[in-house]
Design an enzyme around this catalytic site. Structure first.
Site, PDB file in Angstrom:
ATOM      1  N   ASP A  45       0.815  -1.211   0.000  1.00  0.00           N
ATOM      2  CA  ASP A  45       0.000   0.000   0.000  1.00  0.00           C
ATOM      3  C   ASP A  45       0.851   1.265   0.000  1.00  0.00           C
ATOM      4  O   ASP A  45       0.497   2.259  -0.642  1.00  0.00           O
ATOM      5  CB  ASP A  45      -0.927   0.004   1.214  1.00  0.00           C
ATOM      6  CG  ASP A  45      -2.087  -0.973   1.057  1.00  0.00           C
ATOM      7  OD1 ASP A  45      -2.433  -1.304  -0.090  1.00  0.00           O
ATOM      8  OD2 ASP A  45      -2.641  -1.399   2.084  1.00  0.00           O
ATOM      9  N   GLY A  46       1.955   1.236   0.724  1.00  0.00           N
ATOM     10  CA  GLY A  46       2.833   2.403   0.744  1.00  0.00           C
ATOM     11  C   GLY A  46       3.362   2.737  -0.636  1.00  0.00           C
ATOM     12  O   GLY A  46       3.424   3.907  -1.031  1.00  0.00           O
ATOM     13  N   ASP A 145      -3.523  13.256  21.732  1.00  0.00           N
ATOM     14  CA  ASP A 145      -2.243  12.943  21.108  1.00  0.00           C
ATOM     15  C   ASP A 145      -2.194  13.436  19.671  1.00  0.00           C
ATOM     16  O   ASP A 145      -1.113  13.622  19.101  1.00  0.00           O
ATOM     17  CB  ASP A 145      -1.990  11.432  21.129  1.00  0.00           C
ATOM     18  CG  ASP A 145      -1.506  10.951  22.484  1.00  0.00           C
ATOM     19  OD1 ASP A 145      -1.170  11.793  23.333  1.00  0.00           O
ATOM     20  OD2 ASP A 145      -1.473   9.722  22.690  1.00  0.00           O
ATOM     21  N   THR A 156      -9.599   3.083   6.128  1.00  0.00           N
ATOM     22  CA  THR A 156      -9.224   1.821   6.773  1.00  0.00           C
ATOM     23  C   THR A 156      -7.764   1.811   7.215  1.00  0.00           C
ATOM     24  O   THR A 156      -7.281   0.792   7.704  1.00  0.00           O
ATOM     25  CB  THR A 156      -9.453   0.625   5.831  1.00  0.00           C
ATOM     26  OG1 THR A 156      -8.660   0.791   4.654  1.00  0.00           O
ATOM     27  CG2 THR A 156     -10.916   0.510   5.438  1.00  0.00           C
ATOM     28  N   TYR A 158      -4.778   4.639   8.954  1.00  0.00           N
ATOM     29  CA  TYR A 158      -4.538   5.230  10.274  1.00  0.00           C
ATOM     30  C   TYR A 158      -5.859   5.567  10.967  1.00  0.00           C
ATOM     31  O   TYR A 158      -6.029   5.376  12.173  1.00  0.00           O
ATOM     32  CB  TYR A 158      -3.683   6.484  10.096  1.00  0.00           C
ATOM     33  CG  TYR A 158      -2.973   6.981  11.324  1.00  0.00           C
ATOM     34  CD1 TYR A 158      -3.144   6.399  12.568  1.00  0.00           C
ATOM     35  CD2 TYR A 158      -2.101   8.075  11.234  1.00  0.00           C
ATOM     36  CE1 TYR A 158      -2.488   6.867  13.690  1.00  0.00           C
ATOM     37  CE2 TYR A 158      -1.430   8.562  12.338  1.00  0.00           C
ATOM     38  CZ  TYR A 158      -1.637   7.960  13.565  1.00  0.00           C
ATOM     39  OH  TYR A 158      -0.981   8.444  14.658  1.00  0.00           O
ATOM     40  N   ASN A 159      -6.820   6.070  10.201  1.00  0.00           N
ATOM     41  CA  ASN A 159      -8.119   6.434  10.759  1.00  0.00           C
ATOM     42  C   ASN A 159      -8.781   5.259  11.478  1.00  0.00           C
ATOM     43  O   ASN A 159      -9.301   5.403  12.590  1.00  0.00           O
ATOM     44  CB  ASN A 159      -9.012   6.940   9.628  1.00  0.00           C
ATOM     45  CG  ASN A 159     -10.447   7.134  10.057  1.00  0.00           C
ATOM     46  OD1 ASN A 159     -10.772   8.051  10.801  1.00  0.00           O
ATOM     47  ND2 ASN A 159     -11.330   6.270   9.575  1.00  0.00           N
ATOM     48  N   TYR A 160      -8.762   4.094  10.854  1.00  0.00           N
ATOM     49  CA  TYR A 160      -9.396   2.919  11.446  1.00  0.00           C
ATOM     50  C   TYR A 160      -8.648   2.472  12.699  1.00  0.00           C
ATOM     51  O   TYR A 160      -9.261   2.052  13.693  1.00  0.00           O
ATOM     52  CB  TYR A 160      -9.459   1.804  10.408  1.00  0.00           C
ATOM     53  CG  TYR A 160     -10.380   0.664  10.741  1.00  0.00           C
ATOM     54  CD1 TYR A 160     -11.584   0.884  11.404  1.00  0.00           C
ATOM     55  CD2 TYR A 160     -10.061  -0.636  10.384  1.00  0.00           C
ATOM     56  CE1 TYR A 160     -12.441  -0.167  11.703  1.00  0.00           C
ATOM     57  CE2 TYR A 160     -10.908  -1.684  10.677  1.00  0.00           C
ATOM     58  CZ  TYR A 160     -12.101  -1.445  11.334  1.00  0.00           C
ATOM     59  OH  TYR A 160     -12.947  -2.491  11.633  1.00  0.00           O
ATOM     60  N   SER A 161      -7.329   2.568  12.667  1.00  0.00           N
ATOM     61  CA  SER A 161      -6.534   2.214  13.850  1.00  0.00           C
ATOM     62  C   SER A 161      -6.836   3.141  15.020  1.00  0.00           C
ATOM     63  O   SER A 161      -6.719   2.746  16.183  1.00  0.00           O
ATOM     64  CB  SER A 161      -5.038   2.279  13.518  1.00  0.00           C
ATOM     65  OG  SER A 161      -4.700   1.334  12.532  1.00  0.00           O
ATOM     66  N   ALA A 180      -6.468   9.346  20.937  1.00  0.00           N
ATOM     67  CA  ALA A 180      -6.292   9.369  22.393  1.00  0.00           C
ATOM     68  C   ALA A 180      -6.763  10.692  22.987  1.00  0.00           C
ATOM     69  O   ALA A 180      -6.032  11.383  23.689  1.00  0.00           O
ATOM     70  CB  ALA A 180      -4.830   9.095  22.757  1.00  0.00           C
TER      71      ALA A 180
END
Length: 255
Positions: A45-46, A145, A156, A158-161, A180
């Site tokens: 993906d990157g 944070d 799906t 960073y947002n999902y994490s 956070a």
């Protein structure tokens, strides 16, 4: 697209991707991206994000084959039926986010993000942000944070994490997600129309410094970051039938 399209194969530095590049280019021919009908990205993906950024001025769509890890934006790898898969592929069109970041020095940096624009604390203390949407203050102070604005294609990642929502392609919305959050306690974020213009003001940049990232491009010591969808830029991604981005986003919600 022609029966025999001109293909530009691009690959990450990973050994599997480089081996695939050699095999596929020898079998199907190799063209410069500027002269190609379709770009085939070999990696994860990157690397797909890197390819989309690098070729965004070209008309050719991009078809990814996974030679990386997760490969959410990629199709499965195969050598024998590539021409059929390209001819049958379904297209998804996405618009990136445009980030305009102002640093403490007054320097202004612009960048595009296909997945998300993130605000991240750059010191030991929690960040303090003011959130402004379309010129109206929506949150006077968010202690956290960090926070991010994500596109449907990036929802799906960073947002999902960060426990943000998964957004269907074509839904016409963006996700604003906190990371956070301390105050308001456990605030997860909001759904915004795609036309929204979001501004993050860093309230205490000297004591609580922050950085901004557009995909992987980082800008240090920011005091203000504006984010909007840039509909003048379109990324065309190709997926195998039945495995398009809409289906992947839906399936992800049931796993």
């Amino acid at each position: 697209m022609r029966d025999a399209p001109r293909i530009a194969f691009l690959a990450s530095d990973a050994p599997d991707a480089q081996a695939a590049l050699d095999t596929l280019a020898a079998r199907y021919g190799q063209h410069a991206p500027e002269a190609a009908d379709v770009i085939v990205a070999l990696g994860g993906d990157g690397f797909m994000l890197h390819t989309l950024h690098a070729t965004q001025g070209l008309d050719a769509p991009t078809y990814g084959m996974n030679r990386g890890t997760v490969g959410f934006l990629m199709n499965g790898y195969g050598e024998d039926d590539l021409l059929w898969r390209l001819a049958a592929a379904e297209e998804a069109v996405t618009n990136p986010l445009r980030m305009t970041a102002t640093r403490t020095s007054g320097e202004v940096v612009e960048a595009l993000a296909i997945n998300e624009v993130s605000m991240l604390r750059a010191g030991p203390q929690a960040a303090r942000l003011r959130i402004v949407v379309d010129g109206r203050v929506r949150m006077e102070e968010l202690v956290c944070d960090g926070a991010l604005v994500a596109t449907p294609a990036g929802s799906t990642a960073y947002n999902y994490s960060a426990h943000g929502p998964i957004l269907p392609i074509g839904a016409g919305v963006l996700a604003l997600t906190a990371m956070a959050a301390f105050r308001p306690r456990r605030w997860r974020g909001a759904l915004l129309p795609q036309s929204a213009r979001v501004r993050f003001d860093v309230l205490d940049p000297a004591k609580r410094p922050m950085m901004a990232e557009a995909d992987s491009r980082a800008v240090q010591d920011v005091v203000r970051v504006e984010v909007r969808s840039d509909e003048s830029v379109c990324h065309r991604l190709l997926f195998d039938p039945g495995h398009g981005l809409d289906e992947r986003l839906l399936r992800e919600q049931f796993t």
